[in-house]
Design a protein around this motif. Structure first.
Motif, PDB file in Angstrom:
ATOM      1  N   CYS A 155       0.887  -1.173   0.000  1.00  0.00           N
ATOM      2  CA  CYS A 155       0.000   0.000   0.000  1.00  0.00           C
ATOM      3  C   CYS A 155       0.914   1.208   0.000  1.00  0.00           C
ATOM      4  O   CYS A 155       1.467   1.575   1.034  1.00  0.00           O
ATOM      5  CB  CYS A 155      -0.915   0.016   1.218  1.00  0.00           C
ATOM      6  N   GLN A 198      -4.271  -1.452   6.497  1.00  0.00           N
ATOM      7  CA  GLN A 198      -3.381  -0.712   5.597  1.00  0.00           C
ATOM      8  C   GLN A 198      -4.039   0.575   5.107  1.00  0.00           C
ATOM      9  O   GLN A 198      -3.379   1.612   4.991  1.00  0.00           O
ATOM     10  CB  GLN A 198      -2.998  -1.592   4.406  1.00  0.00           C
ATOM     11  N   GLU A 201      -3.858   3.102   7.800  1.00  0.00           N
ATOM     12  CA  GLU A 201      -2.517   3.664   7.906  1.00  0.00           C
ATOM     13  C   GLU A 201      -2.289   4.722   6.833  1.00  0.00           C
ATOM     14  O   GLU A 201      -1.663   5.753   7.082  1.00  0.00           O
ATOM     15  CB  GLU A 201      -1.475   2.547   7.791  1.00  0.00           C
TER      16      GLU A 201
END
Length: 454
Positions: A155, A198, A201
């Motif tokens: 990612c 992800q 984040e």
């Protein structure tokens, strides 16, 4: 992956310089960006263009014979420009032709689809002189297709505003013209929970838009017994991410339920990319595609019914074996009749080992070029007509930073490219969602001129 890196002494990496070169799809670019972040975390810095790097990583593509040629050229160019560098080649071409790649002067290591997940370990072994039982310094390390089971999470943003989230890898379809299953392995994916983490984040880093990438992302859930629709619903709840885009979705896996959900979702944009490959049912059968033109037309029309402003991109392959002139005409007429926005057109390239080679009818290169040009012209007409419909409207654009003195560009929710003139470009607009009024086409008709609404 993280635990393995934590066990490595990063001192061997400190101060080293790296260069990266990526060919092919968005998935490759996402993976290269992830490799770059991993090396950065180990203390490696990205070399400037005029500097000689200690590490060169080339992530390759093998979708066509031309792609193979570009890979070889890129590897040789990187080796010439960076004498003494440790050169690593990975990606689809590396998986399919490891011996050929390994014989290119300057190449130190070839990593296949399974082995690239251990890039840091291989480099650590090189820089420290340590040889472990699991990571011997072979000239190339490539597993057989059936042994490709690892999933490399990714990612990353790279140099772009948008993040690219890898949600799936591999393919089980084995279309007659394609080598991707041999290069990427069978379909596999991580859990929804890990992907949501992800995305969260990315949001914490300030990300506003995420593109879901993979080889056959509609096949998500093959290894976790989940579904792509479940993934979409979960990601739609991630706070901070304003936009999600689906990079490419097979027609037979683009469910009516998914289309209905996207039409009313919080963050999934009215933007689809659906590979057709051919608008001839006869050719689709020769390709072993899992749908016919009736199903494809149904999906396109349903998207437009639910989301009238949706941008729909379509992949089309021309000149494949068996595509007689009348079949191409069927394809052209079919595409002309559909409310699609843009065509990604590419000529068929024969790939060794594919079953398409047994189809007797061969299209000449001259006819391939002529067919490509006809479809590209049709694509331009459809894209410009779509853009023209939106002139004078207000929209929300996500802008990307531009080089100093250059025009600034961004995209609306439905993927219309907009342009701010250089005089009005502002670095503060980078990664900002801004309300704009859509004006006339820019000089080369690649975007609509935008005026910021204060």
């Amino acid at each position: 992956m993280g635990n393995l890196i934590d066990m490595i002494d990063s001192s061997a990496f400190q101060g080293k310089k790296a260069k990266y070169y990526t060919l092919g799809c968005k998935l490759n670019f996402s993976e290269t960006s992830t490799f770059g972040k991993m090396l950065s975390d180990m203390g490696v810095v990205t070399a400037k263009e005029d500097e000689v790097a200690d590490i060169c990583l080339i992530n390759t593509c093998s979708v066509t014979d031309v792609a193979d040629q570009k890979c070889r050229h890129a590897i040789r160019h990187m080796a010439r420009q960076n004498p003494g560098s440790f050169i690593v080649v990975t990606g689809c071409y590396a998986q399919l032709k490891p011996e050929t790649v390994a014989e290119i002067e300057g190449v130190d290591l070839v990593l296949g689809s399974n082995e690239k997940a251990n890039l840091i370990q291989y480099l650590n072994d090189q820089f420290t002189g340590i040889r472990t039982e699991n990571h011997l310094h072979e000239y190339h390390a490539v597993s057989k297709t059936k042994e490709i089971t690892t999933f490399q999470p990714s990612c990353s943003r790279g140099n772009r505003t948008r993040y690219f989230l890898k949600v799936q890898d591999g393919c089980n379809y084995f279309c007659t013209y394609c080598t991707i299953p041999y290069a990427r392995g069978f379909s596999r994916n991580p859990s929804i929970e890990s992907l949501v983490k992800q995305a969260e984040e990315a949001a914490a880093e300030g990300g506003k838009e995420i593109v879901l990438t993979g080889v056959n992302i509609g096949d998500f859930g093959e290894t976790t017994h989940e579904s792509f629709l479940d993934l979409v619903k979960a990601l739609d709840q991630v706070e901070g991410i304003k936009r999600f885009r689906i990079s490419s979705l097979e027609p037979d896996l683009c469910s009516d339920e998914l289309i209905e959900y996207c039409a009313h979702s919080r963050a999934f944009m009215p933007h689809f990319h659906i590979p057709l490959q051919s608008g001839s049912d006869e050719v689709l059968k020769l390709m072993h595609r899992r749908y016919d033109t009736a199903l494809f037309a149904h999906k396109i029309n349903l998207i437009k019914e639910k989301m009238p402003d949706a941008f729909i991109g379509v992949d089309v392959m021309v000149g494949c074996r068996g595509e007689k002139p009348e079949y191409f005409e069927d394809c052209y007429n079919f595409l002309e009749s559909l409310p699609v926005t843009q065509l990604h057109v590419f000529p068929y390239s024969e790939r060794p080992g594919t079953t398409a080679l047994s189809i007797p009818y061969v299209v000449s290169d001259q006819d391939k070029r002529a067919r490509v040009q006809r479809l590209l012209k049709l694509s331009d007409e459809k894209t410009q007509a779509f853009y023209a419909e939106h002139i004078g409207q207000e929209a929300e654009a996500l802008f990307e930073k531009a080089p100093h003195g250059k025009a600034m560009h961004g995209f609306t929710r439905n993927y219309i490219r907009v342009e701010l003139p250089a005089a009005k470009s502002d670095p503060e607009l980078d990664n900002k969602l801004v309300k704009v009024k859509l004006g006339e086409f820019n000089r080369d008709k690649s975007a609509l001129q935008a005026e910021i609404i204060l």
